[in-house]
Design a protein around this motif. Sequence first.
Motif, PDB file in Angstrom:
ATOM      1  N   THR A   1       0.834  -1.196   0.000  1.00  0.00           N
ATOM      2  CA  THR A   1       0.000   0.000   0.000  1.00  0.00           C
ATOM      3  C   THR A   1       0.872   1.251   0.000  1.00  0.00           C
ATOM      4  N   VAL A   2       1.949   1.234   0.802  1.00  0.00           N
ATOM      5  CA  VAL A   2       2.877   2.369   0.848  1.00  0.00           C
ATOM      6  C   VAL A   2       3.557   2.549  -0.508  1.00  0.00           C
ATOM      7  N   VAL A   3       3.969   1.451  -1.140  1.00  0.00           N
ATOM      8  CA  VAL A   3       4.587   1.535  -2.465  1.00  0.00           C
ATOM      9  C   VAL A   3       3.594   2.129  -3.465  1.00  0.00           C
ATOM     10  N   CYS A   4       2.348   1.697  -3.415  1.00  0.00           N
ATOM     11  CA  CYS A   4       1.316   2.260  -4.298  1.00  0.00           C
ATOM     12  C   CYS A   4       1.127   3.752  -4.019  1.00  0.00           C
ATOM     13  N   GLY A   5       1.208   4.149  -2.766  1.00  0.00           N
ATOM     14  CA  GLY A   5       1.093   5.563  -2.408  1.00  0.00           C
ATOM     15  C   GLY A   5       2.255   6.380  -2.929  1.00  0.00           C
ATOM     16  N   ILE A   6       3.461   5.835  -2.852  1.00  0.00           N
ATOM     17  CA  ILE A   6       4.633   6.535  -3.377  1.00  0.00           C
ATOM     18  C   ILE A   6       4.531   6.658  -4.897  1.00  0.00           C
ATOM     19  N   VAL A   7       4.100   5.587  -5.554  1.00  0.00           N
ATOM     20  CA  VAL A   7       3.882   5.647  -7.009  1.00  0.00           C
ATOM     21  C   VAL A   7       2.822   6.702  -7.318  1.00  0.00           C
ATOM     22  N   GLY A   8       1.759   6.727  -6.534  1.00  0.00           N
ATOM     23  CA  GLY A   8       0.713   7.726  -6.726  1.00  0.00           C
ATOM     24  C   GLY A   8       1.223   9.139  -6.556  1.00  0.00           C
ATOM     25  N   MET A   9       2.083   9.356  -5.555  1.00  0.00           N
ATOM     26  CA  MET A   9       2.645  10.682  -5.325  1.00  0.00           C
ATOM     27  C   MET A   9       3.470  11.149  -6.514  1.00  0.00           C
ATOM     28  N   ILE A  10       4.339  10.292  -6.995  1.00  0.00           N
ATOM     29  CA  ILE A  10       5.256  10.688  -8.064  1.00  0.00           C
ATOM     30  C   ILE A  10       4.535  10.775  -9.409  1.00  0.00           C
ATOM     31  N   VAL A  11       3.849   9.711  -9.800  1.00  0.00           N
ATOM     32  CA  VAL A  11       3.186   9.681 -11.106  1.00  0.00           C
ATOM     33  C   VAL A  11       2.031  10.684 -11.149  1.00  0.00           C
ATOM     34  N   GLY A  12       1.265  10.791 -10.066  1.00  0.00           N
ATOM     35  CA  GLY A  12       0.169  11.757 -10.027  1.00  0.00           C
ATOM     36  C   GLY A  12       0.658  13.188 -10.164  1.00  0.00           C
ATOM     37  N   SER A  13       1.761  13.513  -9.488  1.00  0.00           N
ATOM     38  CA  SER A  13       2.335  14.857  -9.610  1.00  0.00           C
ATOM     39  C   SER A  13       2.828  15.124 -11.020  1.00  0.00           C
ATOM     40  N   LEU A  14       3.495  14.142 -11.608  1.00  0.00           N
ATOM     41  CA  LEU A  14       4.000  14.325 -12.973  1.00  0.00           C
ATOM     42  C   LEU A  14       2.860  14.466 -13.976  1.00  0.00           C
ATOM     43  N   LEU A  15       1.826  13.650 -13.856  1.00  0.00           N
ATOM     44  CA  LEU A  15       0.678  13.774 -14.761  1.00  0.00           C
ATOM     45  C   LEU A  15       0.002  15.133 -14.615  1.00  0.00           C
ATOM     46  N   TYR A  16      -0.187  15.565 -13.393  1.00  0.00           N
ATOM     47  CA  TYR A  16      -0.793  16.874 -13.161  1.00  0.00           C
ATOM     48  C   TYR A  16       0.054  17.973 -13.787  1.00  0.00           C
ATOM     49  N   TRP A  17       1.367  17.885 -13.620  1.00  0.00           N
ATOM     50  CA  TRP A  17       2.271  18.892 -14.166  1.00  0.00           C
ATOM     51  C   TRP A  17       2.208  18.925 -15.686  1.00  0.00           C
ATOM     52  N   VAL A  18       2.219  17.765 -16.313  1.00  0.00           N
ATOM     53  CA  VAL A  18       2.195  17.705 -17.775  1.00  0.00           C
ATOM     54  C   VAL A  18       0.878  18.262 -18.323  1.00  0.00           C
ATOM     55  N   ILE A  19      -0.238  17.952 -17.664  1.00  0.00           N
ATOM     56  CA  ILE A  19      -1.538  18.354 -18.187  1.00  0.00           C
ATOM     57  C   ILE A  19      -1.899  19.796 -17.806  1.00  0.00           C
ATOM     58  N   PHE A  20      -1.649  20.185 -16.558  1.00  0.00           N
ATOM     59  CA  PHE A  20      -2.148  21.478 -16.084  1.00  0.00           C
ATOM     60  C   PHE A  20      -1.074  22.468 -15.621  1.00  0.00           C
ATOM     61  N   GLY A  21       0.049  22.003 -15.148  1.00  0.00           N
ATOM     62  CA  GLY A  21       0.950  22.874 -14.412  1.00  0.00           C
ATOM     63  C   GLY A  21       1.979  23.651 -15.201  1.00  0.00           C
ATOM     64  N   GLN A  22       2.271  23.279 -16.416  1.00  0.00           N
ATOM     65  CA  GLN A  22       3.368  23.909 -17.136  1.00  0.00           C
ATOM     66  C   GLN A  22       3.122  25.376 -17.461  1.00  0.00           C
ATOM     67  N   ASN A  23       1.888  25.816 -17.482  1.00  0.00           N
ATOM     68  CA  ASN A  23       1.581  27.198 -17.820  1.00  0.00           C
ATOM     69  C   ASN A  23       1.467  28.099 -16.597  1.00  0.00           C
ATOM     70  N   ASN A  24       1.739  27.582 -15.411  1.00  0.00           N
ATOM     71  CA  ASN A  24       1.613  28.384 -14.197  1.00  0.00           C
ATOM     72  C   ASN A  24       2.715  29.438 -14.139  1.00  0.00           C
ATOM     73  N   ALA A  25       2.342  30.618 -13.692  1.00  0.00           N
ATOM     74  CA  ALA A  25       3.298  31.708 -13.562  1.00  0.00           C
ATOM     75  C   ALA A  25       4.159  31.510 -12.308  1.00  0.00           C
ATOM     76  N   ALA A  26       5.265  32.259 -12.258  1.00  0.00           N
ATOM     77  CA  ALA A  26       6.141  32.212 -11.087  1.00  0.00           C
ATOM     78  C   ALA A  26       5.399  32.762  -9.864  1.00  0.00           C
ATOM     79  N   PHE A  27       5.736  32.248  -8.688  1.00  0.00           N
ATOM     80  CA  PHE A  27       5.136  32.715  -7.448  1.00  0.00           C
ATOM     81  C   PHE A  27       6.142  32.558  -6.322  1.00  0.00           C
ATOM     82  N   ASP A  28       5.998  33.350  -5.299  1.00  0.00           N
ATOM     83  CA  ASP A  28       6.893  33.312  -4.123  1.00  0.00           C
ATOM     84  C   ASP A  28       8.365  33.359  -4.516  1.00  0.00           C
ATOM     85  N   GLY A  29       8.682  34.016  -5.602  1.00  0.00           N
ATOM     86  CA  GLY A  29      10.083  34.180  -5.991  1.00  0.00           C
ATOM     87  C   GLY A  29      10.696  33.002  -6.718  1.00  0.00           C
ATOM     88  N   HIS A  30       9.900  32.022  -7.135  1.00  0.00           N
ATOM     89  CA  HIS A  30      10.471  30.907  -7.897  1.00  0.00           C
ATOM     90  C   HIS A  30       9.490  30.437  -8.957  1.00  0.00           C
TER      91      HIS A  30
END
Length: 103
Positions: A35-64
Amino acid sequence: MIGTILVTLIGGVVIGLLGKWLAPGDKDNIPLWLTVVCGIVGMIVGSLLYWVIFGQNNAAFDGHEATWDNATNGVDWWRHIWQVVVAAVAVVVASGITGKSKA
């Protein structure tokens, strides 16, 4: 380095258990470590999928610039939802591969 490992393990437990809860049917037949391994896979793959689909166009914030693991200012609830859904898919796959049954 130790902080990253602890966040990954704790996040893996939380996201994995949420994914196990969200997975359809009776998926309680996989051990906690898987279950922990599935959660770690979910954390990494879910973040990457979100970034590819929605996150690349986000503007800079908090100085980065926005990155795959920090795409918005504040808590990124949509990224966490993607992580849980990917973890649920990983739980279903892991349950199917291990083939254990409660009966």
